[in-house]
Design a protein around this motif. Structure first.
Motif: not given
Length: 64
Positions: A31-32, A34-36, A38-42
């Motif tokens: 889960y974490y 995936i969050c990281i 997503r943040n990297t993609r943003n």
């Protein structure tokens, strides 16, 4: 013989609990992760947009 059965039962219970705990921890880590990601993609998208803006501005400066 009874001692062997009890020790096997305790082993299976402890093993099952350990596998459940490892599974829960693995889900939390995924889960974490995936969050990281997503943040990297943003962040990457923001950098790309900024790069394109700078590129357009430099072309305007060169053409004028």
């Amino acid at each position: 013989m009874s001692t062997l059965i009890i020790s096997q039962t305790i082993f299976y219970i402890v093993s099952s609990i350990a596998i459940i705990i490892i599974g829960v921890l693995l889900v939390i880590v995924i889960y974490y992760l995936i969050c990281i990601l997503r943040n990297t993609r943003n962040i990457s998208d923001d950098i790309s947009q900024t790069y394109n803006k700078v590129k357009r501005n430099i072309k305007k400066i060169i053409n004028s």
